[in-house]
Design an enzyme around this catalytic site. Structure first.
Site, PDB file in Angstrom:
ATOM      1  N   TYR A 170       0.894  -1.253  -0.008  1.00 32.87           N
ATOM      2  CA  TYR A 170      -0.069   0.030   0.026  1.00 32.87           C
ATOM      3  C   TYR A 170       0.805   1.338   0.132  1.00 32.87           C
ATOM      4  O   TYR A 170       0.055   2.474  -0.182  1.00 32.87           O
ATOM      5  CB  TYR A 170      -0.970  -0.060   1.056  1.00 32.87           C
ATOM      6  CG  TYR A 170      -1.894  -1.157   1.035  1.00 32.87           C
ATOM      7  CD1 TYR A 170      -2.777  -1.265   0.199  1.00 32.87           C
ATOM      8  CD2 TYR A 170      -1.722  -2.276   2.135  1.00 32.87           C
ATOM      9  CE1 TYR A 170      -3.846  -2.337   0.332  1.00 32.87           C
ATOM     10  CE2 TYR A 170      -2.461  -3.284   1.948  1.00 32.87           C
ATOM     11  CZ  TYR A 170      -3.326  -3.513   1.250  1.00 32.87           C
ATOM     12  OH  TYR A 170      -4.423  -4.425   1.194  1.00 32.87           O
ATOM     13  N   HIS A 204      -8.436   1.752  -5.817  1.00 33.45           N
ATOM     14  CA  HIS A 204      -7.959   0.693  -4.788  1.00 33.45           C
ATOM     15  C   HIS A 204      -6.255   1.024  -5.266  1.00 33.45           C
ATOM     16  O   HIS A 204      -5.975   1.550  -6.344  1.00 33.45           O
ATOM     17  CB  HIS A 204      -8.069  -0.726  -5.642  1.00 33.45           C
ATOM     18  CG  HIS A 204      -9.408  -1.306  -5.369  1.00 33.45           C
ATOM     19  ND1 HIS A 204      -9.977  -1.497  -4.084  1.00 33.45           N
ATOM     20  CD2 HIS A 204     -10.412  -1.283  -6.177  1.00 33.45           C
ATOM     21  CE1 HIS A 204     -11.165  -1.921  -4.257  1.00 33.45           C
ATOM     22  NE2 HIS A 204     -11.621  -1.689  -5.403  1.00 33.45           N
TER      23      HIS A 204
END
Length: 143
Positions: free
Chosen positions: A22, A99
């Site tokens: 991430y 995302h």
């Protein structure tokens, strides 16, 4: 134009949760990025994060009632929450699903999003830049 930027579970842990997946940008950095981008584009950005599905549903209903655009990172709820999908289907304005990681390059159970079918568009795998791109897209549509 008001745009809701809504973030699902664990996104408040950005910067410390799996930075190899991430990235190292913190949630506070993401909030600032969205607010700054919104200011540059003349958007009123309302940014929120929750780990409670019920709370996210309430925010989606609020956006639907106001006719507001939404940038949504449903996180894990993407893959199984019919409730989130159905709340997204109530939106009358564009919805961009975002995302941070490329969900298609990860574990098999992450490859499908139930939200995508009701989204105007989907951005995945571009990290926090996906949020910036989503806001630019919504601003351009409004012109």
């Amino acid at each position: 134009m008001r745009v809701y930027v809504l973030n699902g579970p664990n996104l408040g842990r950005l910067g410390t949760r799996q930075p190899e997946v991430y990235g190292t940008t913190t949630y506070a950095d993401l909030v600032e990025l969205c607010q700054q981008t919104g200011r540059e584009l003349g958007l009123e950005v309302v940014i929120r994060q929750t780990d409670a599905e019920q709370e996210l549903l309430g925010w989606l209903h609020e956006a639907a009632d106001l006719g507001a655009c939404v940038v949504l990172n449903p996180a894990a709820w993407s893959h199984y929450s019919i409730a989130v999908r159905d709340a997204c289907a109530l939106l009358r304005a564009p919805l961009v699903e975002v995302h941070l990681s490329n969900i298609h390059a990860r574990e098999e159970f992450r490859h499908h999003s139930v939200v995508s079918a009701v989204a105007t568009g989907v951005i995945c795998g571009l990290g926090v830049d996906g949020y910036r791109l989503a806001l630019h897209h919504l601003a351009a549509r409004a012109r």
